[in-house]
Write an enzyme that holds these catalytic residues in place. Structure first.
Site, PDB file in Angstrom:
ATOM      1  N   SER A 101     -12.698  11.758 -13.361  1.00  0.00           N
ATOM      2  CA  SER A 101     -11.994  11.476 -14.628  1.00  0.00           C
ATOM      3  C   SER A 101     -12.900  11.858 -15.774  1.00  0.00           C
ATOM      4  O   SER A 101     -14.130  11.799 -15.653  1.00  0.00           O
ATOM      5  CB  SER A 101     -11.667   9.989 -14.722  1.00  0.00           C
ATOM      6  N   TYR A 141     -14.232   1.316 -13.421  1.00  0.00           N
ATOM      7  CA  TYR A 141     -13.571   2.622 -13.270  1.00  0.00           C
ATOM      8  C   TYR A 141     -14.497   3.742 -13.743  1.00  0.00           C
ATOM      9  O   TYR A 141     -14.702   4.723 -13.032  1.00  0.00           O
ATOM     10  CB  TYR A 141     -12.268   2.608 -14.082  1.00  0.00           C
TER      11      TYR A 141
HETATM   12  P1  NDP Z   1      -0.949   6.612  -9.925  1.00  0.00           P
HETATM   13  O1  NDP Z   1      -1.175   5.200 -10.302  1.00  0.00           O
HETATM   14  O2  NDP Z   1       0.253   7.313 -10.423  1.00  0.00           O
HETATM   15  O3  NDP Z   1      -0.977   6.763  -8.320  1.00  0.00           O
HETATM   16  C1  NDP Z   1      -2.044   6.207  -7.602  1.00  0.00           C
HETATM   17  C2  NDP Z   1      -1.925   6.593  -6.149  1.00  0.00           C
HETATM   18  O4  NDP Z   1      -3.047   6.019  -5.453  1.00  0.00           O
HETATM   19  C3  NDP Z   1      -0.669   6.031  -5.484  1.00  0.00           C
HETATM   20  O5  NDP Z   1      -0.250   6.927  -4.482  1.00  0.00           O
HETATM   21  C4  NDP Z   1      -1.183   4.740  -4.849  1.00  0.00           C
HETATM   22  O6  NDP Z   1      -0.416   4.311  -3.732  1.00  0.00           O
HETATM   23  C5  NDP Z   1      -2.558   5.187  -4.398  1.00  0.00           C
HETATM   24  N1  NDP Z   1      -3.441   4.059  -4.190  1.00  0.00           N
HETATM   25  C6  NDP Z   1      -3.875   3.155  -5.092  1.00  0.00           C
HETATM   26  N2  NDP Z   1      -4.680   2.255  -4.510  1.00  0.00           N
HETATM   27  C7  NDP Z   1      -4.740   2.589  -3.193  1.00  0.00           C
HETATM   28  C8  NDP Z   1      -5.407   2.044  -2.066  1.00  0.00           C
HETATM   29  N3  NDP Z   1      -6.200   0.974  -2.166  1.00  0.00           N
HETATM   30  N4  NDP Z   1      -5.234   2.648  -0.878  1.00  0.00           N
HETATM   31  C9  NDP Z   1      -4.448   3.728  -0.754  1.00  0.00           C
HETATM   32  N5  NDP Z   1      -3.802   4.306  -1.783  1.00  0.00           N
HETATM   33  C10 NDP Z   1      -3.947   3.728  -2.980  1.00  0.00           C
HETATM   34  O7  NDP Z   1      -2.290   7.353 -10.369  1.00  0.00           O
HETATM   35  P2  NDP Z   1      -2.520   8.831 -10.923  1.00  0.00           P
HETATM   36  O8  NDP Z   1      -1.695   9.793 -10.182  1.00  0.00           O
HETATM   37  O9  NDP Z   1      -2.461   8.785 -12.384  1.00  0.00           O
HETATM   38  O10 NDP Z   1      -4.067   9.013 -10.555  1.00  0.00           O
HETATM   39  C11 NDP Z   1      -4.502   9.748  -9.429  1.00  0.00           C
HETATM   40  C12 NDP Z   1      -6.003   9.939  -9.560  1.00  0.00           C
HETATM   41  O11 NDP Z   1      -6.298  10.611 -10.779  1.00  0.00           O
HETATM   42  C13 NDP Z   1      -6.791   8.627  -9.592  1.00  0.00           C
HETATM   43  O12 NDP Z   1      -7.989   8.773  -8.892  1.00  0.00           O
HETATM   44  C14 NDP Z   1      -7.054   8.430 -11.070  1.00  0.00           C
HETATM   45  O13 NDP Z   1      -8.192   7.643 -11.302  1.00  0.00           O
HETATM   46  C15 NDP Z   1      -7.258   9.873 -11.520  1.00  0.00           C
HETATM   47  N6  NDP Z   1      -7.073  10.088 -12.946  1.00  0.00           N
HETATM   48  C16 NDP Z   1      -5.848   9.859 -13.542  1.00  0.00           C
HETATM   49  C17 NDP Z   1      -5.689  10.063 -14.889  1.00  0.00           C
HETATM   50  C18 NDP Z   1      -4.388   9.867 -15.604  1.00  0.00           C
HETATM   51  O14 NDP Z   1      -4.375   9.985 -16.843  1.00  0.00           O
HETATM   52  N7  NDP Z   1      -3.292   9.589 -14.929  1.00  0.00           N
HETATM   53  C19 NDP Z   1      -6.832  10.503 -15.728  1.00  0.00           C
HETATM   54  C20 NDP Z   1      -8.042  10.711 -14.992  1.00  0.00           C
HETATM   55  C21 NDP Z   1      -8.152  10.512 -13.657  1.00  0.00           C
HETATM   56  P3  NDP Z   1       0.801   3.250  -3.905  1.00  0.00           P
HETATM   57  O15 NDP Z   1       1.931   4.020  -4.509  1.00  0.00           O
HETATM   58  O16 NDP Z   1       1.108   2.806  -2.526  1.00  0.00           O
HETATM   59  O17 NDP Z   1       0.292   2.165  -4.803  1.00  0.00           O
END
Ligand code: NDP
Length: 246
Positions: free
Chosen positions: A141, A154
């Site tokens: 990130s 985070y």
């Molecule tokens: P979302 O919240 O939209 O999706 C998160 C995903 O991670 C879901 O599929 C969720 O599954 C899964 N997940 C969360 N916790 C667990 C766990 N303990 N075990 C297995 N799966 C898990 O997030 P984003 O798509 O926005 O983010 C994806 C990545 O990008 C992350 O690493 C985030 O930190 C990073 N990021 C995002 C940004 C943004 O602006 N959106 C900016 C910078 C980085 P479930 O649906 O079952 O909960």
């Protein structure tokens, strides 16, 4: 002469929605067979898998469980024979001051964003060594570099992921494994749902492009890093943030 298409397999964590789901679709479009995980959204993940199988004639295997639990991760890998690409995408955020955060919250954020990448990499690398080839892509990130006040665990986890990416790149370069990270800016996913509208506008105004990003724009970067077009790219943290000026 008949064309020969190599079958490729990718493992994507957190693929039920947001960036992970977009990466799954982009790789499926490009012929990858997929291993997809999520924690709670089994229905969403199954629907995505069924759509990708039907649309792109690839196979999807779904695993539902906590990626911060090593036993779950090793169960997933116990049925995998071959892996070309690992995408460590699953992530959660906790917004609050350090004083408000309890130990369970801290461990969950570190476990999901950081330890999970160690668990999957530990199990993926032996499979990649067999092929003398592999690509690992970690989703970091921009907050790894510009820590906001209210996301201490985070920011720390994402900074560590960027560093871990470079460590792995150095140590596995000579066995054909490339390791890179993507540092997204603000991307419109569920993670941003709690951010007030006026703040989203402010974030958009901080970018050179004047807008927030879409999950598909991160997916394109992931496809590039996974592909042979990036054959000379390793140990890199690629910012995909619309030209964020913080
Ligand atoms: P979302 O919240 O939209 O999706 C998160 C995903 O991670 C879901 O599929 C969720 O599954 C899964 N997940 C969360 N916790 C667990 C766990 N303990 N075990 C297995 N799966 C898990 O997030 P984003 O798509 O926005 O983010 C994806 C990545 O990008 C992350 O690493 C985030 O930190 C990073 N990021 C995002 C940004 C943004 O602006 N959106 C900016 C910078 C980085 P479930 O649906 O079952 O909960």
């Amino acid at each position: 002469m008949r064309g020969y298409t190599m079958v490729k397999y990718a493992f994507i964590t957190g693929a039920s929605r947001g960036i992970g789901a977009a990466i799954a679709e982009e790789l499926a479009k490009n012929g990858y067979h997929l291993y997809l995980t999520c924690k709670n959204s089994a229905d969403l993940l199954c629907r995505l898998a069924a759509k990708l199988e039907e649309t792109y004639s690839i196979s999807c295997t779904c695993f539902v469980g906590d990626i911060s639990d090593y036993h779950f991760v090793s169960e997933c890998f116990s049925s995998i024979q071959r892996l070309d690409v690992l995408i460590n995408n699953a992530g959660i955020s906790y917004v609050g001051l350090l004083s408000e955060m309890d130990v369970t919250d801290w461990n969950q954020v570190i476990g999901t964003n950081l330890s999970s990448a160690f668990y999957t990499s530990k199990l993926a690398i032996p499979l990649m060594l067999r092929e003398k080839s592999g690509k690992i892509i970690n989703i970091s990130s921009m907050n790894a570099y510009t820590p906001l006040t209210k996301i201490p665990a985070y920011s720390g986890a994402k900074a560590a992921i960027s560093n871990f990416t470079q460590w792995m790149a150095v140590h596995f370069a000579d066995v054909g494994i490339r390791v890179n990270a993507i540092a997204p800016g603000y991307i419109m996913t569920d993670m941003m749902k709690t951010v007030p509208e006026d703040l989203l506008k402010k974030f958009a105004g901080l970018t050179m492009l004047g807008r927030l990003g879409q999950p598909e724009e991160i997916a394109k970067a992931a496809l590039f890093l996974a592909s042979d077009d990036a054959s000379y790219v390793t140990g890199h943290v690629l910012s995909v943030n619309g030209g964020m000026r913080l």
